[in-house]
Design an enzyme around this catalytic site. Structure first.
Site, PDB file in Angstrom:
ATOM      1  N   THR A   1       0.878  -1.164   0.000  1.00 57.40           N
ATOM      2  CA  THR A   1       0.000   0.000   0.000  1.00 57.40           C
ATOM      3  C   THR A   1       0.918   1.217   0.000  1.00 57.40           C
ATOM      4  O   THR A   1       1.578   1.495   1.001  1.00 57.40           O
ATOM      5  CB  THR A   1      -0.912   0.005   1.246  1.00 57.40           C
TER       6      THR A   1
ATOM      7  N   LYS B   1      -6.639   0.700  -3.516  1.00 58.66           N
ATOM      8  CA  LYS B   1      -6.294   0.149  -2.200  1.00 58.66           C
ATOM      9  C   LYS B   1      -6.439   1.210  -1.123  1.00 58.66           C
ATOM     10  O   LYS B   1      -6.991   0.962  -0.049  1.00 58.66           O
ATOM     11  CB  LYS B   1      -4.875  -0.425  -2.212  1.00 58.66           C
TER      12      LYS B   1
END
Length: 188
Positions: free
Chosen positions: A95, A170
């Site tokens: 991420t 995400k």
């Protein structure tokens, strides 16, 4: 013979991912900044790389690093990308910010290295069972090449051709999860 895959970053998620790839019969090369997890995976059949540059000689490299700083250090600041052969594919499961995703995409393109955004939803226990959800984006030919590896790890959700979109998805997903938790806490 199955393809050679590299895994960079062997925290709880990375170890589970590398272990699943080994169980699926992939020749797996591993590297981590600390040596303990490498030894554990070598005992399962992995090959230990001396450095990130050695891992980047694999056809496909999955990076499972904690945050922007770790990804930047390992792939950009170290100069490791310069040692990757043209045609290597880097699958970034972290991420990371869209700014770093843009920087990575440009650095990879300039060296002829494929870049796939594939951040994961799941925890280490989910990774260990091969049931991660991965948001993926890249050129269709790159996604086809990495699908055999990713299918071992869980389900993929294609969101487009631009790898940065996967990282945006995400971050948005994490935001929605946070909002749902807050909403439930407020209603209690």
């Amino acid at each position: 013979m199955k393809q050679n895959i590299g895994v960079v970053g062997l925290g709880a998620m990375g170890k589970a991912i590398a272990s699943n790839l080994l169980k699926a019969g992939f020749h797996t090369t591993v590297w981590n900044r600390s040596p303990e997890p490498v030894s554990e995976l070598v005992s399962q059949g992995a090959v230990a790389a001396k450095n990130v540059g050695d891992v980047l000689k694999c056809e496909v490299v999955l990076s499972v690093l904690f945050n922007d700083a770790a990804v930047r250090e390992v792939f950009l600041e170290s100069g490791a990308l310069a040692s990757a052969p043209s045609g290597t594919i880097h699958v970034c499961t972290s991420t990371i910010s869209t700014a770093l995703a843009t920087e990575l995409l440009e650095a990879h393109r300039s060296r002829g290295i494929g870049y796939v955004g594939a951040p994961m939803f799941g925890r280490p226990d989910v990774a260990a069972t091969g049931k991660l959800n991965m948001v993926t984006a890249a050129a269709p030919d790159l996604l086809e090449k990495v699908e055999p590896f990713l299918s071992v790890l869980g389900k993929t959700w294609r969101v487009g051709d631009d790898p940065r979109i996967a990282h945006v998805a995400k971050i948005a997903g994490n935001f929605m999860i946070g909002c749902a938790i807050e909403t439930m806490a407020e209603s209690a």
